[in-house]
Design a protein around this motif. Structure first.
Motif, mmCIF file in Angstrom:
data_model
loop_
_atom_site.group_PDB
_atom_site.id
_atom_site.type_symbol
_atom_site.label_atom_id
_atom_site.label_comp_id
_atom_site.label_asym_id
_atom_site.label_seq_id
_atom_site.Cartn_x
_atom_site.Cartn_y
_atom_site.Cartn_z
ATOM 1 N N THR A 105 -7.733 -18.892 10.936
ATOM 2 C CA THR A 105 -8.093 -17.489 10.802
ATOM 3 C C THR A 105 -6.903 -16.562 11.014
ATOM 4 O OG1 THR A 105 -8.752 -17.460 13.128
ATOM 5 C CG2 THR A 105 -10.480 -17.871 11.507
ATOM 6 N N VAL A 106 -5.790 -17.085 11.533
ATOM 7 C CA VAL A 106 -4.619 -16.247 11.767
ATOM 8 C C VAL A 106 -3.781 -16.215 10.494
ATOM 9 C CG1 VAL A 106 -2.599 -15.820 13.201
ATOM 10 C CG2 VAL A 106 -4.642 -16.843 14.209
ATOM 11 N N ALA A 107 -4.052 -15.228 9.652
ATOM 12 C CA ALA A 107 -3.313 -15.067 8.398
ATOM 13 C C ALA A 107 -2.177 -14.081 8.619
ATOM 14 C CB ALA A 107 -4.250 -14.577 7.301
ATOM 15 N N TRP A 108 -1.129 -14.195 7.798
ATOM 16 C CA TRP A 108 0.012 -13.300 7.961
ATOM 17 C C TRP A 108 0.632 -12.985 6.608
ATOM 18 C CZ3 TRP A 108 4.338 -15.534 5.980
ATOM 19 C CH2 TRP A 108 4.400 -16.941 5.979
ATOM 20 N N ARG A 109 1.430 -11.921 6.612
ATOM 21 C CA ARG A 109 2.201 -11.512 5.443
ATOM 22 C C ARG A 109 3.603 -11.172 5.917
ATOM 23 N NH1 ARG A 109 0.795 -10.107 0.370
ATOM 24 N NH2 ARG A 109 2.262 -8.811 -0.831
ATOM 25 N N ALA A 110 4.607 -11.512 5.125
ATOM 26 C CA ALA A 110 5.995 -11.268 5.523
ATOM 27 C C ALA A 110 6.801 -10.763 4.342
ATOM 28 C CB ALA A 110 6.630 -12.550 6.074
ATOM 29 N N GLU A 132 -1.140 1.426 -4.600
ATOM 30 C CA GLU A 132 -1.981 1.576 -3.416
ATOM 31 C C GLU A 132 -2.552 0.229 -2.974
ATOM 32 O OE1 GLU A 132 -3.350 3.645 -0.214
ATOM 33 O OE2 GLU A 132 -1.974 4.285 -1.805
ATOM 34 N N GLY A 133 -2.910 -0.591 -3.934
ATOM 35 C CA GLY A 133 -3.382 -1.929 -3.595
ATOM 36 C C GLY A 133 -2.297 -2.751 -2.932
ATOM 37 N N ALA A 134 -1.075 -2.614 -3.428
ATOM 38 C CA ALA A 134 0.053 -3.313 -2.805
ATOM 39 C C ALA A 134 0.260 -2.838 -1.382
ATOM 40 C CB ALA A 134 1.318 -3.094 -3.632
ATOM 41 N N PHE A 135 0.159 -1.526 -1.184
ATOM 42 C CA PHE A 135 0.311 -0.986 0.160
ATOM 43 C C PHE A 135 -0.742 -1.564 1.105
ATOM 44 C CE2 PHE A 135 -1.161 2.033 3.340
ATOM 45 C CZ PHE A 135 -0.003 2.247 4.061
ATOM 46 N N GLU A 136 -1.977 -1.623 0.652
ATOM 47 C CA GLU A 136 -3.049 -2.099 1.523
ATOM 48 C C GLU A 136 -2.878 -3.559 1.914
ATOM 49 O OE1 GLU A 136 -6.910 -1.233 0.062
ATOM 50 O OE2 GLU A 136 -6.657 0.950 0.245
ATOM 51 N N ARG A 137 -2.250 -4.353 1.047
ATOM 52 C CA ARG A 137 -2.023 -5.753 1.410
ATOM 53 C C ARG A 137 -1.088 -5.871 2.604
ATOM 54 N NH1 ARG A 137 -2.580 -6.325 -4.231
ATOM 55 N NH2 ARG A 137 -0.346 -6.108 -4.658
ATOM 56 N N TYR A 138 -0.153 -4.939 2.721
ATOM 57 C CA TYR A 138 0.711 -4.901 3.905
ATOM 58 C C TYR A 138 -0.009 -4.262 5.086
ATOM 59 C CZ TYR A 138 4.737 -6.014 0.932
ATOM 60 O OH TYR A 138 5.621 -6.630 0.084
ATOM 61 N N ALA A 139 -0.637 -3.133 4.837
ATOM 62 C CA ALA A 139 -1.236 -2.359 5.916
ATOM 63 C C ALA A 139 -2.348 -3.126 6.620
ATOM 64 C CB ALA A 139 -1.775 -1.032 5.383
ATOM 65 N N LYS A 140 -3.127 -3.908 5.863
ATOM 66 C CA LYS A 140 -4.311 -4.558 6.417
ATOM 67 C C LYS A 140 -4.104 -6.034 6.738
ATOM 68 C CE LYS A 140 -7.482 -1.352 4.129
ATOM 69 N NZ LYS A 140 -8.648 -1.212 3.205
ATOM 70 N N ALA A 141 -2.898 -6.542 6.575
ATOM 71 C CA ALA A 141 -2.645 -7.951 6.901
ATOM 72 C C ALA A 141 -2.954 -8.209 8.376
ATOM 73 C CB ALA A 141 -1.192 -8.304 6.610
ATOM 74 N N PRO A 142 -3.647 -9.302 8.703
ATOM 75 C CA PRO A 142 -3.957 -9.581 10.101
ATOM 76 C C PRO A 142 -2.712 -9.621 10.986
ATOM 77 C CG PRO A 142 -5.279 -10.972 8.677
ATOM 78 C CD PRO A 142 -4.300 -10.266 7.787
ATOM 79 N N VAL A 143 -1.631 -10.199 10.464
ATOM 80 C CA VAL A 143 -0.325 -10.183 11.129
ATOM 81 C C VAL A 143 0.718 -9.875 10.067
ATOM 82 C CG1 VAL A 143 1.402 -11.519 12.402
ATOM 83 C CG2 VAL A 143 -1.018 -11.862 12.892
#
Length: 219
Positions: A105-110, A132-143
């Protein structure tokens, strides 16, 4: 060189990652060696240079355990230091800790800050690009790992985009890892006071010092 989880950390992560597991159940790898990447998805997503990233910094272990325990109350990290002191390496080591917890469940984006900004920019001839969709993928990433804060040219647009990101993660208590060459006292001038204020409150600062390892390795 083989790096091991300290025994105390291993016992704690076992309890967090596999709560309620029966004693002796094979829910954790029998080996505690870092060199064997336990999560194939982690290895696939990490740049090859950092696939085997490891660290012996207690601050990083504490952060990972806090995220595994309850991400909503976990702090973020601000890794600070001169060029070549291992900030990016340490950041990917922290993500590896999460992956090796076996808690899917610990997902991340880098990404680097430059890539983050690039994903937000309009693309001539690509009307289907969703900034905006690209922004949200960063903004809402669990980590989130955002590398090299302050490395790009600062403009009104980049400051606003970065402010939106940091403010969202600050407001929603989403753990992040930021790296920067900018000394803490200079963050306000380089990034803007609104961003610096939030980073100061939401992050534990970890200072990495020493010579440029890249130059040393080239000798």
């Amino acid at each position: 060189m083989t790096t091991r989880f300290p025994d105390a950390w291993l016992d704690t992560v076992r309890a967090i990652s596999d709560p309620g597991a029966e004693e002796g159940a094979p829910t954790w790898p029998q080996t505690a060696r870092w060199q064997q990447v336990q999560n194939r998805e982690h290895a696939r997503r990490v740049p090859p240079r950092y696939t085997d990233a490891a660290t012996d910094l207690d601050e990083i272990y504490r952060w990972a355990l806090a995220v595994l325990g309850d991400p909503r109350t976990a702090p973020s990290l601000l890794l600070v230091g001169p060029t070549g002191t291992g900030k990016t390496h340490t950041a990917y080591a922290a993500l590896r800790l999460l992956s090796e917890s076996r808690r899917s469940t610990v997902a991340w984006r880098a990404a680097s800050t430059a890539v983050f900004f690039g994903d937000q920019r309009p693309r001539p001839g690509q009307s289907g690009h969703d900034s905006e969709g690209a922004f949200e993928r960063y903004a809402k990433a669990p980590v989130l790992l955002l590398d090299d804060l302050g490395a790009t040219k600062n403009t009104e647009w980049t400051e606003e985009a970065l402010y939106r990101l940091v403010d969202h993660r600050y407001t929603h208590c989403l753990p992040s890892i930021f790296t920067t060459n900018v000394p803490p006292a200079g963050l306000g001038e380089r990034l803007g006071e609104r961003i610096a204020s939030r980073l100061t409150e939401m992050c534990r600062q970890v200072a990495l010092i020493g010579d440029d390892r890249r130059k040393a390795g080239a000798r």
